[in-house]
Write a protein that holds these residues in place. Structure first.
Motif, PDB file in Angstrom:
ATOM      1  N   SER A   5     -26.455  -2.291 -45.419  1.00  0.00           N
ATOM      2  CA  SER A   5     -26.654  -0.900 -45.833  1.00  0.00           C
ATOM      3  C   SER A   5     -26.977  -0.073 -44.605  1.00  0.00           C
ATOM      4  N   ALA A   6     -27.126   1.219 -44.805  1.00  0.00           N
ATOM      5  CA  ALA A   6     -27.458   2.107 -43.697  1.00  0.00           C
ATOM      6  C   ALA A   6     -28.809   1.745 -43.088  1.00  0.00           C
ATOM      7  N   SER A   7     -29.669   1.152 -43.891  1.00  0.00           N
ATOM      8  CA  SER A   7     -30.994   0.753 -43.394  1.00  0.00           C
ATOM      9  C   SER A   7     -31.049  -0.720 -43.008  1.00  0.00           C
ATOM     10  N   GLN A   8     -29.979  -1.455 -43.285  1.00  0.00           N
ATOM     11  CA  GLN A   8     -29.905  -2.876 -42.941  1.00  0.00           C
ATOM     12  C   GLN A   8     -28.536  -3.160 -42.326  1.00  0.00           C
ATOM     13  N   LYS A   9     -28.416  -2.854 -41.047  1.00  0.00           N
ATOM     14  CA  LYS A   9     -27.145  -3.016 -40.344  1.00  0.00           C
ATOM     15  C   LYS A   9     -27.070  -4.401 -39.703  1.00  0.00           C
ATOM     16  N   TYR A  10     -25.833  -4.875 -39.513  1.00  0.00           N
ATOM     17  CA  TYR A  10     -25.644  -6.193 -38.922  1.00  0.00           C
ATOM     18  C   TYR A  10     -24.616  -6.139 -37.794  1.00  0.00           C
ATOM     19  N   PRO A  11     -24.786  -7.005 -36.793  1.00  0.00           N
ATOM     20  CA  PRO A  11     -23.763  -7.123 -35.744  1.00  0.00           C
ATOM     21  C   PRO A  11     -22.565  -7.922 -36.250  1.00  0.00           C
ATOM     22  N   ILE A  12     -21.496  -7.884 -35.470  1.00  0.00           N
ATOM     23  CA  ILE A  12     -20.250  -8.571 -35.823  1.00  0.00           C
ATOM     24  C   ILE A  12     -20.051  -9.788 -34.920  1.00  0.00           C
ATOM     25  N   LEU A  13     -19.674 -10.898 -35.514  1.00  0.00           N
ATOM     26  CA  LEU A  13     -19.245 -12.082 -34.763  1.00  0.00           C
ATOM     27  C   LEU A  13     -17.744 -12.251 -34.964  1.00  0.00           C
ATOM     28  N   LEU A  14     -17.018 -12.453 -33.881  1.00  0.00           N
ATOM     29  CA  LEU A  14     -15.551 -12.578 -33.942  1.00  0.00           C
ATOM     30  C   LEU A  14     -15.106 -13.933 -33.420  1.00  0.00           C
ATOM     31  N   ASN A  15     -14.300 -14.609 -34.228  1.00  0.00           N
ATOM     32  CA  ASN A  15     -13.700 -15.881 -33.836  1.00  0.00           C
ATOM     33  C   ASN A  15     -12.197 -15.754 -33.982  1.00  0.00           C
ATOM     34  N   ARG A  16     -11.472 -15.840 -32.860  1.00  0.00           N
ATOM     35  CA  ARG A  16     -10.008 -15.748 -32.883  1.00  0.00           C
ATOM     36  C   ARG A  16      -9.451 -17.156 -32.707  1.00  0.00           C
ATOM     37  N   THR A  17      -8.518 -17.539 -33.587  1.00  0.00           N
ATOM     38  CA  THR A  17      -8.107 -18.943 -33.608  1.00  0.00           C
ATOM     39  C   THR A  17      -6.621 -19.124 -33.878  1.00  0.00           C
ATOM     40  N   PRO A  18      -6.015 -20.134 -33.254  1.00  0.00           N
ATOM     41  CA  PRO A  18      -4.648 -20.528 -33.616  1.00  0.00           C
ATOM     42  C   PRO A  18      -4.638 -21.626 -34.675  1.00  0.00           C
ATOM     43  N   TYR A  19      -5.832 -22.021 -35.148  1.00  0.00           N
ATOM     44  CA  TYR A  19      -5.951 -23.157 -36.063  1.00  0.00           C
ATOM     45  C   TYR A  19      -6.129 -22.769 -37.521  1.00  0.00           C
ATOM     46  N   ASN A  20      -6.092 -21.518 -37.855  1.00  0.00           N
ATOM     47  CA  ASN A  20      -6.144 -20.914 -39.188  1.00  0.00           C
ATOM     48  C   ASN A  20      -7.532 -20.402 -39.546  1.00  0.00           C
ATOM     49  N   SER A  21      -7.521 -19.363 -40.359  1.00  0.00           N
ATOM     50  CA  SER A  21      -8.752 -18.740 -40.842  1.00  0.00           C
ATOM     51  C   SER A  21      -9.011 -19.110 -42.293  1.00  0.00           C
TER      52      SER A  21
END
Length: 648
Positions: free
Chosen positions: A82-98
């Motif tokens: 929410s606007a009062s509970q923000k979170y950072p982003i983790l990114l995993n890029r893969t050739p092995y499928n999501s």
């Protein structure tokens, strides 16, 4: 006399049947012993899966890149965001499928470990272009374009930049900060996120990152082709994918035998792989076969030259027993460090196989115990605090520059640089009569040891009968090889005090051959004393007295001794200097143990066979393979040795 498989008691009780019965009983007992552990693991997976469904929502999006290609991305978002509970982003890029694909299907774990999911992160998994559900054409380790002139100039760095930009703008209530991580090939993609990084990217962790497919990761080591792992992996990884699909191509399975030694012997020269199996349809295999030297193709595919002005905080992770990418983390960390980054650049090396820090407890490998839950320690005391500090402003964990697990002593060490300052380079000299010593040989006359290397009877890489390479050979008892006549063995006296090495290990050999090319495999080994306790965690009856633990093993294709780009034939019977990188190690050879060096010229089928004739091995025929006599020189100006860095 041929032994009968029957006894006077009737059929079914002879030696062969009894062996099978005993083996079955041991297997049953083993399964019963690990059954509680398997149940606990299954319960843990179920618990994590329920947690993710209860606390996360999932969306799937096709994110547009600057050239119009769209990349499939699965995004897991905390439900309390929410606007009062923000979170950072983790990114995993893969050739092995999501996978799993579908917004109602959830992963059973999120982030580098479940600690991240429970701490609260937006986690995005992306299929790289040309793989699985993403559009475009796949390129294994796409070359970086330093000076992009149009939207058509794309690489993994630009795809990451565009992805981060989209996520920041389209995922509400993110806190404006992004982290990236990945293991193996995803580790390479993590490295590339840090090259020309998006300003919002604050922390990156390349873990066992593929860094150079020719010099030391996966496909080649010092110019020698790693046959077994490459064939199995590329049979799937390099298979055609005409259109986006959630399904990958299964790896080759028609071996017809459980014995890799038998299969690859019958397969014959490398050219037979295409003629008999791939039929020229596997593009990546074809690229491998077309570039046998370290040419522009390979040089363009390593990120090391571009690890300049790295702005995110870096946590580079690797395992001392990594069967695939020990080279990658060491060279990635070193490449960044050599350019004196302004942001933190940390190295963590533990007693792990490939990716072992992300699963299990890390208490042991095979017959070797490490005395603590090393993987659990890494996840909770190093990895999560590091990410949390840069992405959530939590307390600085004050980690050392290099957090290194020292095998042998089984202790975590903290250093302010790697290799540590208080080390000195020493030389383990190969001596006459199978001796090994830090003292240079006294002999003034030429001395040498010799052996015949026969491609028809190569030295196996393992004592096991197995068809898939596995990781056990990285910490396997080497006595099976020491007994062969085509393996030279050099052994120190019993150590009167501990000898601890930390840093680069390299081989410096003076050799000759009756052929015009050769491989040289050098293994650094810790020999246990005869009264070592039988404390194997997997086999209590395993006799550990005299155990020969492989600490570091590496191969060099001698035609590349002067240049990996311009191979040169060896002159028959001429003494040649062959020096090569064996990668780093951190190990304490304990008092009462001995240090051993083994030298051989085949490591099959881990490494392809050298014909011992100066040819393009990828095009060699059966007629090109020949036996050769090799000599290792051990005196005077031609004294061969293995260089190590010893702690003072």
């Amino acid at each position: 006399m041929k032994t009968s498989t029957f006894s006077s008691n009737g059929p079914g009780y002879g030696p062969a049947k009894n062996y099978k019965l005993i083996k079955s009983v041991f297997l049953l007992l083993f399964l019963l012993s690990i059954s509680p552990m398997l149940h606990a693991q299954k319960a843990k997976v179920n618990e994590d899966s329920v947690y993710i469904r209860d606390h996360y929502s999932k969306i799937e999006r096709m994110i547009p890149m600057r050239d119009g290609i769209k990349l499939f991305t699965a995004i897991y978002i905390p439900k309390d965001i929410s606007a009062s509970q923000k979170y950072p982003i983790l990114l995993n890029r893969t050739p092995y499928n999501s996978a799993p694909y579908g917004e109602t299907l959830f992963k059973t774990s999120l982030g580098p470990s479940m600690s991240f999911a429970k701490d609260g992160y937006i986690v995005a998994y992306q299929d790289v272009r040309g793989k699985y559900m993403s559009e475009g054409d796949f390129e294994a380790y796409r070359p970086f374009i330093a000076n992009k002139k149009s939207p058509k100039d794309i690489d993994e760095s630009s795809d990451t930049f565009d992805t981060i930009e989209w996520l920041l703008k389209n995922i509400p209530d993110n806190n404006g900060r992004v982290g990236s991580w990945g293991i193996s090939a995803p580790g390479y993609y993590a490295t590339m996120t840090a090259v020309d990084a998006h300003p919002a990217l604050k922390v990156v962790s390349p873990q066992a990152p593929v860094t150079d497919w020719y010099m030391g990761d996966d496909r080649h080591h010092n110019g020698a082709f790693f046959l077994m792992g490459t064939f199995s992996f590329i049979s799937s990884y390099g298979a055609p994918r005409p259109v986006p699909t959630p399904k990958g191509t299964p790896p080759f399975s028609a071996y017809g035998t459980p014995d890799s030694y038998e299969f690859y012997k019958k397969l014959g020269p490398l050219k037979n792989v295409n003629e008999k199996i791939f039929k020229n349809e596997n593009r990546i295999w074809n690229q491998l076969m077309e570039h046998d030297n370290y040419d522009d193709f390979w040089q363009a595919r390593t990120p090391v030259p571009y690890l300049k002005n790295i702005k995110p905080a870096m946590l580079v992770v690797g395992g001392w027993f990594d069967q695939e990418d020990l080279y990658g983390p060491l060279k990635t960390y070193g490449g960044i460090e050599n350019n004196k980054p302004k942001s933190p650049n940390l190295l963590v090396m533990g007693p792990w196989i490939h990716g072992g820090w992300s699963r299990g407890t890390g208490e042991s490998l095979g017959n070797i115990r490490f005395g603590s839950k090393t993987s659990s320690f890494y996840q909770t005391s190093i990895e999560l605090p590091f990410f949390n500090h840069y992405l959530k402003d939590k307390q600085d964990p004050s980690l050392p520059k290099a957090y290194i697990f020292e095998t042998g002593s089984n202790e975590w060490k903290k250093y302010d640089q790697w290799p540590p300052k208080n080390t000195v380079e020493k030389k383990l000299y190969l001596q006459a009569n199978g001796k090994l010593s830090f003292e240079s040989p006294n002999a003034k006359t030429a001395s040498f040891d010799e052996y015949v290397s026969d491609p028809a009877k190569p030295v196996p890489y393992t004592s096991e009968i197995r068809i898939i390479r596995g990781s056990d050979y990285m910490y396997e008892d080497q006595r099976f090889a020491a007994s062969r006549p085509d393996v030279l063995v050099y052994e120190s006296d019993v150590l009167k005090e501990d000898v601890t090495i930390s840093g680069n290990v390299f081989a410096n050999l003076f050799v000759s051959t009756t052929g015009t090319d050769a491989d040289f495999v050098v293994k650094l080994i810790d020999v246990y004393p005869g009264d070592a306790p039988n404390n194997s965690p997997v086999n209590p009856s395993m006799k550990m007295g005299g155990f020969q633990l492989l600490i570091r093993g590496e191969v060099m294709r001698a035609k590349f001794r002067n240049s990996f780009s311009k191979p040169e034939a060896m002159v028959p019977n001429k003494v040649e200097h062959v020096k090569f990188d064996m990668q780093d190690a951190a190990h304490s050879f304990k008092k009462g143990h001995k240090i051993m060096i083994q030298v051989q010229s085949s490591w099959f089928p881990l490494v392809d066979l050298n014909p011992q004739k100066f040819v393009n091995i990828y095009k060699a025929t059966e007629a090109d393979f020949q036996s050769a006599k090799h000599r290792i020189y051990t005196s005077g100006t031609n004294a061969s040795y293995v260089g190590v860095r010893v702690m003072e």
